[in-house]
Design an enzyme around this catalytic site. Structure first.
Site, mmCIF file in Angstrom:
data_model
loop_
_atom_site.group_PDB
_atom_site.id
_atom_site.type_symbol
_atom_site.label_atom_id
_atom_site.label_comp_id
_atom_site.label_asym_id
_atom_site.label_seq_id
_atom_site.Cartn_x
_atom_site.Cartn_y
_atom_site.Cartn_z
ATOM 1 N N TYR A 174 0.844 -1.190 0.000
ATOM 2 C CA TYR A 174 0.000 0.000 0.000
ATOM 3 C C TYR A 174 0.883 1.244 0.000
ATOM 4 C CZ TYR A 174 -4.046 -2.967 1.080
ATOM 5 O OH TYR A 174 -5.037 -3.913 1.054
ATOM 6 N N SER A 213 -13.051 -3.796 -0.192
ATOM 7 C CA SER A 213 -13.949 -2.939 -0.981
ATOM 8 C C SER A 213 -15.406 -3.245 -0.639
ATOM 9 C CB SER A 213 -13.692 -3.115 -2.481
ATOM 10 O OG SER A 213 -14.254 -2.059 -3.220
ATOM 11 N N HIS A 250 -1.342 -12.024 0.180
ATOM 12 C CA HIS A 250 -2.155 -11.022 -0.499
ATOM 13 C C HIS A 250 -2.886 -11.558 -1.734
ATOM 14 C CE1 HIS A 250 -2.291 -6.359 -0.955
ATOM 15 N NE2 HIS A 250 -3.437 -6.893 -1.268
#
Length: 294
Positions: A53, A208, A128
């Protein structure tokens, strides 16, 4: 705040997705830290980050370092905060995302993440994304080694299929505690993975989670946002934000669900945290189960 569990650890039913604080269009550091502090003030005890990130090349770990600074500057008790980070993806700085799931990379990445977070062991470390160039069992095996070495206390997997969840569970056993896939009012493709997570006693952290209601940080400022949905109608009836209705629906949809909505402003995460106070009635839940138009 309401609480749910990741393995044997109680965490807030709504977490903070910290990605927007470090990627494109990120806020300045003062606002970013104020956003983290607002989350903690609202009772949030789960913060989701990743070594990838960041925005520019050479910034790996930007978000982890930011979270560590924010926690160190918070005036209250942070001993119960679970920081969940991820490894296995990279950003070369041109807006693209890479995937590297080799055991050597994952072990080095986890050690670097622990150092940036300033912890002896990472509370929750998540793979991830599966690397198509690396056998899944080898990548998951690296998590097993990290658990055995004490570098991480618990393991999670992200962006995975039901078959990959089953294989990871066979390798990691009780060490596997969570699954993080995309899931939202507008994107419900991971329903089988959600139900399998329930069966295996795994927490499901939808990324999300406001898709179809709000733009994701991955969409950029021009991404589409649906309007006029049942979520918006019920929000108007209730006098709350559509985002709160979406998060309340996710919480009602499954006891394994722990949404981690992203935020780049204090007001956003404060609003999201209030979703735990909403109790949707049967009529509302039936309306919201209808898939949003694409």
């Amino acid at each position: 705040m309401q609480y749910r569990t990741i393995a044997h650890t109680a965490v807030s039913a709504i977490g903070l997705g910290a990605m927007p604080l470090s990627i494109e269009h990120r806020p300045d550091e003062a606002r970013a830290i104020a956003t983290v502090h607002a989350a903690l003030d609202a009772g949030v005890t789960l913060v989701d980050t990743a070594d990838s990130y960041h925005w520019h090349a050479g910034e790996a770990g930007h978000n982890e370092l930011l979270i560590a600074r924010a926690l160190s500057r918070y005036g209250g008790d942070t001993s119960q905060i679970l920081v969940a980070t991820k490894g296995g993806r990279g950003r070369p700085g041109d807006g693209s995302w890479t995937v590297t799931g080799t055991p050597a990379h994952l072990k080095q990445a986890a050690e670097a993440s622990a150092k940036r977070l300033g912890v002896d062991a990472i509370g929750l470390y998540q793979l991830h994304k599966p690397d198509p160039a690396v056998p899944w069992a080898e990548s998951v095996g690296a998590l097993r080694e990290l658990l055995d070495a004490g570098t991480i206390r618990a393991a999670g997997i992200s962006n995975v299929s039901a078959a990959q969840i089953r294989q990871a569970h066979q390798i990691l056993g009780d060490g596997l505690v969570s699954v993080q896939n995309q899931y939202s009012p507008g994107v419900r493709d991971s329903e089988p993975e959600l139900r399998l997570s329930e069966q295996l006693g795994l927490a499901f952290l939808p990324w999300s989670p406001l898709g179809g209601i709000s733009r994701s940080s991955l969409d950029g400022p021009s991404g589409p946002t649906s309007i006029g949905t049942a979520f918006h109608r019920i929000a108007a009836e209730r006098g709350v934000s559509p985002q709160q209705i979406a998060l309340a629906w996710l919480l009602a949809h499954s006891p394994a669900m722990i949404p981690v909505p992203g935020a780049s402003r204090p007001a956003s995460i404060t609003d999201s945290a209030r979703a735990v106070e909403l109790r949707l009635n049967t009529r509302e839940l039936v309306e919201l189960e209808d898939v949003l138009p694409g």
